[in-house]
Design a protein around this motif. Structure first.
Motif, short mmCIF file in Angstrom:
data_model
loop_
_atom_site.label_atom_id
_atom_site.label_comp_id
_atom_site.label_asym_id
_atom_site.label_seq_id
_atom_site.Cartn_x
_atom_site.Cartn_y
_atom_site.Cartn_z
N GLY A 29 0.78 -1.21 -0.21
CA GLY A 29 0.38 0.26 -0.65
C GLY A 29 1.01 1.22 -0.16
N ARG A 30 1.92 1.31 0.75
CA ARG A 30 2.45 2.53 0.68
C ARG A 30 3.44 2.58 -0.57
N ALA A 31 3.64 1.28 -0.97
CA ALA A 31 4.87 1.64 -2.23
C ALA A 31 4.19 1.56 -3.67
N ILE A 32 3.02 1.58 -3.80
CA ILE A 32 2.22 1.65 -4.92
C ILE A 32 1.10 2.30 -4.75
N GLY A 33 -0.21 2.18 -3.54
CA GLY A 33 -0.71 3.88 -3.15
C GLY A 33 -2.04 2.59 -4.61
N GLY A 34 -2.58 4.14 -4.43
CA GLY A 34 -3.71 3.24 -5.95
C GLY A 34 -5.29 3.77 -5.17
N PRO A 35 -6.60 3.36 -6.17
CA PRO A 35 -6.91 3.68 -5.85
C PRO A 35 -7.56 2.56 -4.27
N LYS A 36 -8.49 3.75 -3.70
CA LYS A 36 -8.77 3.05 -2.08
C LYS A 36 -9.64 2.34 -2.24
N LEU A 37 -9.05 1.52 -0.55
CA LEU A 37 -9.65 0.06 -0.67
C LEU A 37 -11.53 0.03 -0.33
N ALA A 38 -12.00 1.01 0.96
CA ALA A 38 -12.78 1.18 1.27
C ALA A 38 -13.48 2.68 2.21
N PRO A 39 -12.94 3.50 1.32
CA PRO A 39 -12.53 4.55 2.41
C PRO A 39 -13.70 5.24 2.94
N GLN A 40 -14.55 4.77 3.15
CA GLN A 40 -15.68 5.13 4.22
C GLN A 40 -15.82 4.06 5.68
N PHE A 41 -14.53 3.21 5.67
CA PHE A 41 -14.12 2.09 6.67
C PHE A 41 -13.08 3.05 7.11
N SER A 42 -11.91 3.09 6.67
CA SER A 42 -10.28 2.98 6.38
C SER A 42 -10.01 3.74 5.46
N PRO A 43 -9.58 4.83 5.54
CA PRO A 43 -9.48 5.53 4.43
C PRO A 43 -7.74 5.81 3.46
N LYS A 44 -6.67 4.39 4.35
CA LYS A 44 -5.71 3.90 3.97
C LYS A 44 -5.40 3.02 3.30
N LYS A 45 -5.97 2.27 3.50
CA LYS A 45 -6.21 1.03 2.79
C LYS A 45 -6.38 1.12 0.88
N THR A 46 -5.91 0.73 0.71
CA THR A 46 -5.66 0.03 -0.82
C THR A 46 -5.77 -0.90 -1.46
N TRP A 47 -6.32 -0.87 -2.63
CA TRP A 47 -5.97 -2.12 -3.14
C TRP A 47 -4.69 -3.13 -3.45
N ALA A 48 -3.94 -2.40 -3.24
CA ALA A 48 -3.03 -2.95 -4.23
C ALA A 48 -2.78 -3.69 -2.31
N GLY A 49 -2.64 -2.98 -1.59
CA GLY A 49 -2.65 -3.50 -0.03
C GLY A 49 -3.15 -4.71 0.12
N LEU A 50 -4.78 -5.21 -0.42
CA LEU A 50 -5.03 -5.84 -0.41
C LEU A 50 -4.42 -7.52 -0.90
N ILE A 51 -3.88 -6.87 -2.54
CA ILE A 51 -3.65 -7.77 -3.35
C ILE A 51 -2.17 -8.24 -2.92
N GLY A 52 -1.29 -7.27 -2.52
CA GLY A 52 0.16 -7.26 -1.25
C GLY A 52 -0.18 -8.40 0.04
N GLY A 53 -1.17 -8.44 0.61
CA GLY A 53 -1.05 -9.15 1.83
C GLY A 53 -1.73 -9.77 1.03
N MET A 54 -2.53 -10.68 0.42
CA MET A 54 -3.13 -11.81 -0.44
C MET A 54 -2.25 -12.70 -0.59
N LEU A 55 -1.12 -11.95 -1.03
CA LEU A 55 0.33 -12.68 -2.07
C LEU A 55 1.54 -13.12 -1.05
#
Length: 247
Positions: free
Chosen positions: A134-160
């Motif tokens: 999330g920090r390295a790539i950034g990009g679209p937010k995952l769920a800004p209404q709940f957590s403004p810092k989480k991104t889709w890139a972060g989710l994919i990175g976490g899954m990997l």
């Protein structure tokens, strides 16, 4: 807290059960403190008492009746809460069910130690991977209404990262189902992120930054274990009903 958690998991009963109960009782208080702050201590005591009885019953025999004390305590808590009843019910059931799932996995599964350590490492890898990507790539937010810092890139990175950890654990434990465990680990990474977002949404609803200040500098127990809470029941289902094995 990592050495304490790992040490308790390694030692098994009764230490893991004691750790589970202490963490769960603290999280019940934190949850109820947000929902019904004026009655949190008493209601958390009732919910914790139900969990204590259930955990004792589970330590003796893995029967479905262990859920009865939790259900009874949850009903008492909901009736006595007087407000925010759906959220109160959710917390009074969600946290004890997660604790009982973790207790069953450690105490009654032949590979309980390995399974719990796998789940710990999957959640830790998810958090680390999500933060780094999330920090390295950034990009679209995952769920800004709940957590403004989480991104889709972060989710994919976490899954990997979770999938990689799962594969490594299977490899070193001599297992064969590398692909199955890798996919399960990636799926559990999504579940962990959902648990994280759910807790963030709860805090936003009540306008609090942390669930409590029980852990100085790190917020509350819910803040640290939100992903684990959601992972334990789902892991129990796929292990118990689908016979998923690490080796």
């Amino acid at each position: 807290m990592t050495p304490v958690a790992v040490g308790a998991v390694w030692a098994g009963s009764p230490w893991f059960g004691i750790l589970l109960f202490v963490f769960s009782a603290a999280m019940l208080w934190e949850w109820l403190r947000m929902c019904v702050p004026d009655r949190a201590m008493v209601l958390a005591g009732v919910a914790s008492a139900g969990l204590a009885v259930a955990m004792y019953l589970l330590s003796v025999s893995p029967q479905l009746t262990v859920f009865v004390p939790v259900l009874v305590a949850a009903l008492v808590v909901v009736v006595a809460s007087g407000k925010q009843r759906p959220l109160v019910m959710a917390g009074a059931l969600y946290i004890p069910v997660a604790a009982l799932a973790a207790q069953w996995l450690r105490a009654w599964h032949p590979d309980g130690l390995l399974l719990i350590m796998w789940l710990f490492f999957v959640v830790w890898a998810t958090d680390t991977g999500a933060y780094a990507f999330g920090r390295a790539i950034g990009g679209p937010k995952l769920a800004p209404q709940f957590s403004p810092k989480k991104t889709w890139a972060g989710l994919i990175g976490g899954m990997l990262c979770a999938a990689l950890i799962g594969a490594l654990i299977v490899n070193f434990s001599g297992g064969k189902a590398i692909w199955a465990i890798s996919l399960a680990s990636a799926a559990l990474a999504i579940i962990a992120q959902i648990g994280d977002l759910a807790e963030s949404g709860l805090k936003r609803r009540f306008g609090v930054k942390d669930s409590s200040n029980l852990i100085p500098g790190h917020g509350g127990f819910l803040d640290r274990a939100d992903g684990m809470l959601s992972v334990f029941p789902v892991a129990f289902v796929i292990i118990y009903f689908f016979d998923l094995a690490l080796r």
